[in-house]
Design an enzyme around this catalytic site. Structure first.
Site, PDB file in Angstrom:
ATOM      1  N   HIS A 127       0.860  -1.205  -0.068  1.00  0.00           N
ATOM      2  CA  HIS A 127      -0.250  -0.108   0.021  1.00  0.00           C
ATOM      3  C   HIS A 127       0.818   1.280   0.149  1.00  0.00           C
ATOM      4  O   HIS A 127       1.843   1.406   0.668  1.00  0.00           O
ATOM      5  CB  HIS A 127      -0.954  -0.083   1.142  1.00  0.00           C
ATOM      6  CG  HIS A 127      -0.221  -0.197   2.460  1.00  0.00           C
ATOM      7  ND1 HIS A 127       0.236   1.004   3.307  1.00  0.00           N
ATOM      8  CD2 HIS A 127       0.035  -1.027   3.420  1.00  0.00           C
ATOM      9  CE1 HIS A 127       0.747   0.605   4.507  1.00  0.00           C
ATOM     10  NE2 HIS A 127       0.892  -0.580   4.466  1.00  0.00           N
ATOM     11  N   ASP A 128       0.327   2.235  -0.623  1.00  0.00           N
ATOM     12  CA  ASP A 128       1.002   3.620  -0.957  1.00  0.00           C
ATOM     13  C   ASP A 128       2.325   3.810  -1.260  1.00  0.00           C
ATOM     14  O   ASP A 128       2.911   4.921  -1.414  1.00  0.00           O
ATOM     15  CB  ASP A 128       0.937   4.313   0.639  1.00  0.00           C
ATOM     16  CG  ASP A 128      -0.521   4.027   1.318  1.00  0.00           C
ATOM     17  OD1 ASP A 128      -1.498   4.867   0.587  1.00  0.00           O
ATOM     18  OD2 ASP A 128      -0.741   3.425   2.193  1.00  0.00           O
ATOM     19  N   GLY A 145       5.038  -1.078   2.855  1.00  0.00           N
ATOM     20  CA  GLY A 145       4.109   0.236   2.520  1.00  0.00           C
ATOM     21  C   GLY A 145       5.107   1.475   2.505  1.00  0.00           C
ATOM     22  O   GLY A 145       6.006   1.619   3.235  1.00  0.00           O
TER      23      GLY A 145
END
Length: 271
Positions: A127-128, A145
């Site tokens: 994520h991200d 992340g």
């Protein structure tokens, strides 16, 4: 209601959920599943047994191989089902078992991948993460992340990258390396813990950087990491000496930028 171009070819044993947007000349093989908020741009190909889900956009000409899961919910412990996205650029290849997660609200709400990237089997983009163009993740590479990887970086098989770490343009990460700290542009890192062993001279040469410029970058590298004092202080001190050398200035800007991680070095692994 789905928007499916007339030229798209969808195998009868694939599932394309209502709401998906399917571009021209898209090919979706057997046992694939495309979620209701997915956009597949023109020429995308899903070979078979691939899953594209979430609020996800796949750029034109990209190819997704069997058992890949693209656009899944983040694995963050803070995930609470908020709206988030994954955007993958054009002409990317995701080989068998690749996983890419959508972003989180706390991290900006988006995971983004540039154009012409290659993700080999079982590599993972969490994520991200923000990835530039022409990046290669070899087999079993793991990005935690919020990692940022700049264009043309190469990450060799089995390496793992700590959350919030930055990897600079055209850096080379050796196989099975543990990347716990930021890696400068053109840097070459190996080992566990990862040690900055020098510069990716081969990659610089192949990309067309002149030998005289490479020599300047090597000299600056020594001034930064082999002089007394911290790397950041040394980098600031030599800036005026290299104003006409773009690669060195790129490295100096990278070092000067704010970061959540320390800086990889040839000595202690960080600086």
């Amino acid at each position: 209601m789905s928007q499916i171009a007339a030229s798209a070819v969808i195998h009868p044993m694939a599932v394309v959920e209502d709401g998906a947007v399917i571009g021209e000349n898209v090919r979706i093989g057997p046992f694939c599943r495309v979620g209701p908020r997915v956009t597949l741009k023109d020429g995308v190909e899903l070979l078979s047994n691939a899953v594209v889900t979430g609020l996800t956009e796949i750029g034109a000409g990209s190819k997704i191989h069997p058992m890949a899961v693209i656009g899944g919910v983040s694995q963050s412990l803070h995930e609470a089902g908020e709206e988030s996205r994954l955007v993958v650029g054009a002409n990317c290849t995701m080989r068998e078992g690749v996983t890419m997660n959508c972003g989180t609200v706390g991290g900006g709400g988006i995971t983004r991948v540039g154009d012409n990237c290659l993700f080999l089997a079982n590599s993972h983009v969490a994520h991200d993460c923000i990835l530039g163009n022409e990046i290669i993740l070899s087999n079993n590479v793991m990005l935690a992340g919020h990692v940022r990887v700049e264009e043309k970086a190469i990450l060799s098989g089995g390496c793992a990258v700590h959350q919030f770490t930055r990897i600079g343009r055209q850096a080379f990460i050796g196989g099975l390396s543990a990347v716990a700290y930021d890696v400068i542009p053109y840097g070459m890192l190996n080992g566990n813990p990862g040690i900055l062993g020098g510069l990716n001279v081969v990659g610089m040469s192949r990309s067309g950087i002149e030998r005289s410029v490479i020599h300047q970058v090597r000299r600056a590298f020594k001034q930064i990491f082999e002089s007394e004092g911290s790397a950041r202080a040394n980098a600031a001190a030599i800036r005026d000496e290299y104003l006409d050398c773009a690669p060195v200035i790129e490295i100096l800007d990278f070092i000067a930028a704010e970061s959540d991680r320390a800086l990889s070095s040839p000595h202690r692994g960080k600086n």
